[in-house]
Design an enzyme around this catalytic site. Structure first.
Site, PDB file in Angstrom:
ATOM      1  N   ASP A  87     -22.767   9.401 -10.772  1.00  0.00           N
ATOM      2  CA  ASP A  87     -23.283   8.233 -10.174  1.00  0.00           C
ATOM      3  C   ASP A  87     -22.596   7.731  -8.829  1.00  0.00           C
ATOM      4  O   ASP A  87     -21.362   7.837  -8.838  1.00  0.00           O
ATOM      5  CB  ASP A  87     -23.362   7.222 -11.253  1.00  0.00           C
ATOM      6  N   ASP A 133     -17.218  11.282 -18.556  1.00  0.00           N
ATOM      7  CA  ASP A 133     -18.283  10.506 -17.857  1.00  0.00           C
ATOM      8  C   ASP A 133     -17.997   8.830 -17.939  1.00  0.00           C
ATOM      9  O   ASP A 133     -17.806   8.520 -18.945  1.00  0.00           O
ATOM     10  CB  ASP A 133     -19.614  10.984 -18.539  1.00  0.00           C
ATOM     11  N   GLU A 192       0.852  -1.340  -0.161  1.00  0.00           N
ATOM     12  CA  GLU A 192       0.182  -0.008  -0.058  1.00  0.00           C
ATOM     13  C   GLU A 192       0.829   1.189   0.032  1.00  0.00           C
ATOM     14  O   GLU A 192       0.551   2.024  -0.911  1.00  0.00           O
ATOM     15  CB  GLU A 192      -0.957   0.136   1.191  1.00  0.00           C
ATOM     16  N   SER A 231      -7.587   2.248  -3.883  1.00  0.00           N
ATOM     17  CA  SER A 231      -6.158   2.688  -3.408  1.00  0.00           C
ATOM     18  C   SER A 231      -5.211   3.210  -4.463  1.00  0.00           C
ATOM     19  O   SER A 231      -4.232   4.016  -4.133  1.00  0.00           O
ATOM     20  CB  SER A 231      -5.374   1.489  -2.741  1.00  0.00           C
ATOM     21  N   ASP A 259       1.221   4.074  -3.050  1.00  0.00           N
ATOM     22  CA  ASP A 259       0.855   5.460  -2.680  1.00  0.00           C
ATOM     23  C   ASP A 259       1.868   6.137  -3.019  1.00  0.00           C
ATOM     24  O   ASP A 259       1.733   7.359  -3.844  1.00  0.00           O
ATOM     25  CB  ASP A 259       0.148   5.701  -1.245  1.00  0.00           C
ATOM     26  N   GLY A 277     -23.749  11.325 -16.295  1.00  0.00           N
ATOM     27  CA  GLY A 277     -23.830  12.249 -15.169  1.00  0.00           C
ATOM     28  C   GLY A 277     -23.025  11.509 -13.882  1.00  0.00           C
ATOM     29  O   GLY A 277     -22.613  10.442 -13.868  1.00  0.00           O
TER      30      GLY A 277
END
Ligand SMILES: *[C@@H]1O[C@H](CO)[C@@H](O)[C@H](O)[C@H]1NC(C)=O
Ligand SMILES: *[C@@H]1O[C@H](CO)[C@@H](O)[C@H](O)[C@H]1NC(C)=O
Length: 611
Positions: free
Chosen positions: A579, A552, A264, A507, A268, A577
Site C-alpha cells: 500500500d 504486513d 538529523e 528519517s 542517522d 499487501g
C-alpha cells in the site's frame, strides 16, 4: 516552521539588465524566496561552487544494463559495472564537452578549480569569474536560521553555442529550501505512557541477527545543505548507554563540523550504526541538492554499499521554493528535467552495485509544500518517488509490549512512564500520536517500473472505492514507499540537548532499514563476493515468493500532513499487501536471509545445469 511564498522584494536595477541575443538565458531571478533575504553584493574574491550537467548519451543502454544487474531472475544479476565503464557508456559527445570546457577555461582565473567527469563539470570559482562567465550579478543572501549563501540576482546566461550542450547549472540561482524528514514528538502530559525505540527494539521486532555481520560491508548516511554533522562524543555515549560495542565512522566526505551537532545527522549515524553494527561506516555531506550529491557520489572512486537519505522535497518543485511551477527554471531546466537527470545518476549509482534508501516524507500523501491541502492535487516527494531507490515509510505500535530481556540504560532516560518496546501490532504512524504523517503515493513524472506492477495493481483494484479522486494522482507512475519500519520516538543522544531525547520521522525508519541491509549485503558478499545493489526487484520478488519476509501493516492512512489534519486533505489507506502508506510492510530479517539462501542456492544449481 518554514514560511510559504516569496518576499516581494524586487531588485529593479538587477532585473533591468538584459542579455545579448547571442546568449541563452538560464534564469532571470527577480524575487528572493523566503525565508532568505539579501545582505549585500558579494565581493569579487568570494568563492562559489557550481556544477554543470552536460548532455549524456546512450541512456537506453544504461537503462537496460541497470535492470539486468538488479533483476534477481536475470543471468546478469550482480554483474555490476565499474565507475569508468559506466562513465564511458553515458559520456557526453566530445564536441559538447569540448565546447563547455574551452568556454570555461577561457573565462576562469588561475585560482579556479575545474573538475571534469564524463558528463559534468564541477567548478569552484571566484565571484568575479562567475559574474563574467554567466553575465550576472552575485549577491550574499542570509537565511532566517543564519546560514548565508551566494546566489545570482537578475539574469544569468551562457553563450548560445554551448547553451544546448548544458542541461542545467546547479549552484547559481537555486535556493536551498529542502528539509530533512525528522520530527520532534508532540508534548505529552505527565501520565501518558511513551513507547520508545532503542536499537534492541528493532533487533527484536525485525528478527535481526544478534551477531554483527561477519564481513565488513560499508554503509553511510548522506546529509545536505550545511547540515552541521554528528558529534563523536555523542556517538560514543550513545553506544555506551544503549549497551552496544563502541564503533567509529571511518570515512567522512564533505564539510564536517561536530561542534554543533544536528538532530538529523545524529539520528542517522546512531541508527545506521546501531542496527548495522560493526560495519565500515561513512558520513557524507553535500552542499547543493540531489543532482550534485548523486553526481559527486558516482564520481567518487570508493563508495559505501548502502546509503541512507532522509531528505526530500516536492517532486515538481525541485529547482527551489514553494510556489508551484513558478520557480522551476532557476537552473535552466524545469523540475521534470532535474528529476530525470538525477534519476539517471541514481541508475549509474545502482549499476555500480550501491543500494540507496530514501525517506518517503513526513507530510502524508499531500506533501509538505501544501500543509493545509488546498492545491487539489497530491504532491509526491523526491527523491522518495524515484523508481531507482528503495523508499521507506514509518510505523508505530498499537498495543506495545515492553519485554526486552535487558533494556539498556538509555531506556530509562525518559522518566518512569517511558519504556523501550519489544513488539506489538504495527500500524502506520498517525499525525495525532506521532506528530507527522508517513509520505507515500505516486510519482508526478516517472512511470511505474515493472518490479512493482503486480503488487500495486492489486492495491488499486482492491481499494478502488477508497482512493483519492483520480485527478489527484497518476496511478500509472512509480508508487512508493517500498517498505517501512518503526518511525516514532527513537532514542537519540545529543549532549547539547541534555542527553537522550525521542526523535521521529521517516528519517528514523530509513537508517534503520539501511542498517538491516548490511546483514543482507553481508550474506551476499559471502555467497558471491558482491553486494546486492539496487534492492527493489529483489524485494518485490521476495514478497511474491515469501510473503513472510515482511510483516504486513494493514491499518492507518496518510491523509494528514505534518501540520495536522484538514477536511480538504486526501490520502491513501494501509491495506493487506502493498500500500502507498507502508509499502510491502516491515522487514523480517531472518526470513529475508532465508530467502537469499534459497535464491543463491537455486542460482548455483542453475549454473551447474547450464555448465
Ligand atoms: C559509559 O557509561 C558509564 C555509566 O553508565 C560511565 O561511567 C562511563 O564514563 C561511560 N563511558 C563513556 C565512554 O561514555
Ligand atoms: C501520467 O504519467 C505519465 C508518465 O508516466 C504521463 O505520460 C501521463 O500523461 C500522466 N497522466 C496524467 C493524467 O497526467
Amino acid at each position: 516552521m518554514q514560511s510559504t511564498g516569496f518576499s516581494l522584494l524586487l531588485l529593479v536595477a538587477a532585473a533591468g539588465c538584459s542579455a545579448a541575443a547571442d546568449r541563452r538565458v538560464l534564469y532571470d531571478r527577480r524575487v528572493t524566496p523566503q525565508p532568505w533575504s539579501v545582505v549585500a553584493r558579494a565581493s569579487k574574491h568570494q568563492r562559489l561552487h557550481v556544477l554543470l550537467a552536460v548532455q549524456q548519451q546512450n541512456l537506453d543502454a544504461l537503462d537496460k544494463k541497470f535492470w539486468a544487474v538488479s533483476d534477481p531472475k536475470s543471468s546478469e544479476w550482480q554483474q555490476f559495472m565499474s565507475k569508468d565503464e559506466i562513465g564511458e557508456l553515458v559520456k557526453s559527445k566530445a564536441e559538447d564537452m569540448d565546447a563547455v570546457v574551452s568556454w570555461l577555461k577561457a573565462g576562469l582565473s588561475e585560482d579556479a578549480v575545474m573538475t571534469q567527469s564524463h558528463d559534468s563539470v564541477d567548478v569552484r570559482l571566484s565571484v568575479k569569474d562567475a559574474e563574467r562567465l554567466f553575465e550576472t550579478e552575485i549577491l550574499i543572501y542570509t537565511h532566517s536560521n543564519g546560514h548565508t549563501i551566494l546566489r545570482t540576482q537578475g539574469k544569468h546566461s551562457v553563450p548560445q553555442e554551448i547553451g544546448l550542450a548544458i542541461e542545467f547549472v546547479e549552484g547559481l540561482a537555486d535556493f536551498p529550501q529542502k528539509r530533512s524528514d525528522k520530527t520532534m514528538p508532540k508534548k505529552r502530559s505527565a501520565d501518558d505512557t511513551v513507547t520508545l525505540v532503542a536499537p534492541q527494539t528493532l533487533v527484536e521486532m525485525y528478527s535481526i541477527p544478534k551477531q554483527p555481520a561477519a564481513t565488513k560491508v560499508s554503509q553511510g548516511a548522506a546529509e545536505f545543505q550545511g547540515d552541521t554533522s554528528y558529534n563523536q562524543v555523542d556517538l560514543s555515549a550513545f553506544f555506551n548507554q544503549t549497551g552496544l560495542a563502541q564503533q567509529k565512522v571511518s570515512d567522512i566526505v564533505g564539510p564536517y563540523d561536530g561542534t554543533v551537532p544536528d538532530t538529523e545527522a545524529s539520528l542517522d549515524v546512531q541508527y545506521i550504526m546501531g542496527v548495522g553494527q560493526n560495519q565500515v561506516d561513512w558520513y557524507w555531506t553535500s552542499d547543493l541538492w540531489m543532482y550534485a550529491f548523486s553526481n559527486n557520489f558516482f564520481n567518487t572512486k570508493e563508495v559505501p554499499d548502502a546509503v541512507s537519505i532522509s531528505w526530500g522535497w516536492a517532486e515538481n518543485q525541485q529547482c527551489s521554493a514553494q510556489i508551484a511551477g513558478s520557480e522551476c527554471t532557476t537552473i535552466g531546466a524545469d523540475s521534470q528535467q532535474y528529476v530525470a537527470r538525477t534519476n539517471t545518476e541514481f541508475q549509474k549509482i545502482g549499476l555500480r552495485g550501491v543500494s540507496l534508501f530514501v525517506a518517503s516524507g513526513d507530510s502524508g500523501a499531500n506533501g509538505r509544500t501544501d500543509p493545509t491541502c488546498t492545491d487539489g492535487v497530491l504532491h509526491s516527494s523526491f527523491p522518495g518517488s524515484s523508481p531507482y531507490v528503495t523508499t521507506v515509510g514509518a510505523t508505530m505500535l498499537q498495543n506495545p509490549k515492553f519485554e526486552l530481556a535487558n533494556p539498556p540504560p538509555a531506556c530509562s532516560s525518559q522518566g518512569a512512564r517511558a519504556k523501550c518496546a519489544s513488539g506489538g501490532t504495527e500500524v502506520a504512524v498517525s499525525s495525532a500520536e506521532a506528530g507527522f504523517t508517513s509520505g507515500g503515493g505516486f510519482s508526478t513524472y516517472t512511470k511505474m517500473p515493472s518490479y512493482q506492477k503486480a503488487a500495486v495493481s492489486e492495491y488499486l483494484s482492491s481499494m478502488a472505492s477508497k482512493l483519492p479522486p483520480a485527478t489527484y494522482f497518476n496511478s500509472s507512475n512509480r508508487a512508493y514507499p517500498d517498505l517501512s519500519a518503526m518511525g516514532s520516538n527513537y532514542l537519540v543522544y545529543m549532549q547539547v540537548s541534555g542527553g537522550f531525547s525521542p526523535v521521529g520521522g521517516t528519517s528514523a525508519a530509513t537508517p534503520a532499514v539501511a542498517g538491516i541491509a548490511a546483514y543482507l549485503n553481508d550474506y551476499s558478499y559471502q555467497k558471491s563476493g558482491k553486494p546486492l545493489g539496487f534492492l527493489n526487484p529483489l524485494l518485490y520478488q521476495m514478497y511474491a515468493e515469501l510473503p513472510g519476509a515482511f510483516t504486513d501493516v494493514t491499518s492507518g492512512d496518510n491523509k494528514c500532513t505534518e501540520s495536522g489534519c484538514f477536511a480538504s486533505c486526501q490520502g491513501y489507506y494501509a491495506a493487506k499487501g502493498w500500500d502507498p502508506v507502508t509499502g510491502l510492510g516491515t522487514p523480517v530479517a531472518s526470513q529475508m536471509l532465508a530467502y537469499l539462501e534459497k535464491h543463491f542456492a537455486s542460482r548455483a544449481s542453475l549454473s551447474e545445469v547450464i555448465v
